[in-house]
Design an enzyme around this catalytic site. Structure first.
Site, mmCIF file in Angstrom:
data_model
loop_
_atom_site.group_PDB
_atom_site.id
_atom_site.type_symbol
_atom_site.label_atom_id
_atom_site.label_comp_id
_atom_site.label_asym_id
_atom_site.label_seq_id
_atom_site.Cartn_x
_atom_site.Cartn_y
_atom_site.Cartn_z
ATOM 1 C CB SER A 69 -0.911 0.020 1.223
ATOM 2 O OG SER A 69 -1.670 -1.163 1.298
HETATM 3 N N1 SAH Z 1 -1.009 -3.885 3.639
HETATM 4 C C1 SAH Z 1 -0.548 -4.785 2.602
HETATM 5 C C2 SAH Z 1 -1.499 -4.693 1.448
HETATM 6 C C3 SAH Z 1 -1.330 -5.753 0.442
HETATM 7 S S1 SAH Z 1 -2.509 -5.695 -0.874
HETATM 8 C C4 SAH Z 1 0.846 -4.338 2.188
HETATM 9 O O1 SAH Z 1 1.134 -3.162 2.346
HETATM 10 O O2 SAH Z 1 1.618 -5.158 1.694
HETATM 11 C C5 SAH Z 1 -3.884 -6.519 -0.180
HETATM 12 C C6 SAH Z 1 -3.687 -7.930 0.260
HETATM 13 O O3 SAH Z 1 -4.964 -8.440 0.620
HETATM 14 C C7 SAH Z 1 -3.162 -8.868 -0.826
HETATM 15 O O4 SAH Z 1 -1.975 -9.480 -0.371
HETATM 16 C C8 SAH Z 1 -4.290 -9.884 -1.019
HETATM 17 O O5 SAH Z 1 -3.839 -11.186 -1.295
HETATM 18 C C9 SAH Z 1 -4.991 -9.807 0.319
HETATM 19 N N2 SAH Z 1 -6.372 -10.284 0.322
HETATM 20 C C10 SAH Z 1 -7.348 -10.081 -0.593
HETATM 21 N N3 SAH Z 1 -8.493 -10.713 -0.232
HETATM 22 C C11 SAH Z 1 -8.219 -11.332 0.951
HETATM 23 C C12 SAH Z 1 -8.975 -12.164 1.821
HETATM 24 N N4 SAH Z 1 -10.241 -12.503 1.579
HETATM 25 N N5 SAH Z 1 -8.379 -12.630 2.939
HETATM 26 C C13 SAH Z 1 -7.084 -12.315 3.231
HETATM 27 N N6 SAH Z 1 -6.320 -11.533 2.445
HETATM 28 C C14 SAH Z 1 -6.876 -11.053 1.314
#
Ligand code: SAH
Length: 220
Positions: A69
């Site tokens: 993010s």
């Molecule tokens: N805060 C993280 C954001 C990653 S992007 C960072 O800065 O790295 C969002 C993440 O949410 C992705 O890794 C994706 O795989 C995850 N995601 C999407 N749907 C999800 C779900 N139902 N349960 C758990 N994780 C999920």
């Protein structure tokens, strides 16, 4: 401090300080949040080829079609989450590379984080170990189901956007607990702050945002 964590050149303290100035110009006021972002090495959470861009205020690819993010969004969501006072236990959905998890670990007592892509979670675990985040528990699973074993949570923060607020997450929120979540289809997502009250839920609409979609099920 270990040189890898401390950073040099484009990952140095000076580069990070510029990001902090940018975040405060954009409206982040919490000194706690700003100082934790200043002191957390974002460059170790991205591929080496992208490390020189780690302190730009942008989302960056982390593989598997996902992104780390944007620092402003992490700061904004964490600031909103913390604005209700000290947090004992926080549920994070979407661990991704673990960057926001590491930030949360320094600002709340216990963090429980769920990721549905196993390969990402494995890498995140390594980074959290490297940073000695001992108050974090991560789980490979579908965040739509929450983590009932540790509920109720006084904070829930969701890093992927569902089309509507998952009922299960509302149910796992403590009274006075705060849920920060982006909701809506790609291109029209809004960040919501939902607070649980004695007799229901209050909803506050915050910024328009752009997140990857929250999906169902797990990826092995
Ligand atoms: N805060 C993280 C954001 C990653 S992007 C960072 O800065 O790295 C969002 C993440 O949410 C992705 O890794 C994706 O795989 C995850 N995601 C999407 N749907 C999800 C779900 N139902 N349960 C758990 N994780 C999920």
């Amino acid at each position: 401090m270990n040189i890898e964590l401390q950073g040099i050149g484009m990952t140095s303290q000076r580069t990070r300080a510029r990001l902090i100035v940018r975040l405060s110009e954009m409206g982040i006021i919490s000194e706690d949040v700003l100082s934790v972002i200043m002191n957390t090495p974002r460059h170790i959470f991205v591929d080496e080829a992208l490390a020189s861009r780690a302190y730009e205020n942008t989302a960056l690819p982390i593989g598997y079609n996902q992104t780390i993010s944007q620092p402003y969004i992490v700061a904004r969501m964490v600031e909103v989450l913390l604005a209700g006072g000290h947090l004992k236990n926080v549920l994070e959905i979407g661990t991704g590379c673990g960057y926001q998890t590491a930030i949360l670990a320094q600002l709340a007592d216990h963090i429980y984080s769920i990721e549905r892509i196993d390969a990402l979670l494995k890498k995140a675990r390594q980074k959290l170990r490297l940073l000695k985040c001992k108050n974090v528990r991560v789980k490979y699973g579908d965040g739509n189901k929450g983590w009932s074993q540790y509920a109720p949570f006084d904070g829930i923060i969701v890093s992927a956007a569902p089309v509507g607020v998952p009922e299960t997450l509302l149910n796992q929120l403590a009274i006075n607990g705060r849920l920060v979540i982006p909701v809506g289809m790609v291109g029209q997502q809004q960040l919501l702050l939902i607070t649980r009250t004695e007799d229901g839920f209050d909803e506050e609409r915050l910024d328009m945002v752009s997140f990857v979609p929250m999906l169902e099920g797990i990826v092995g």
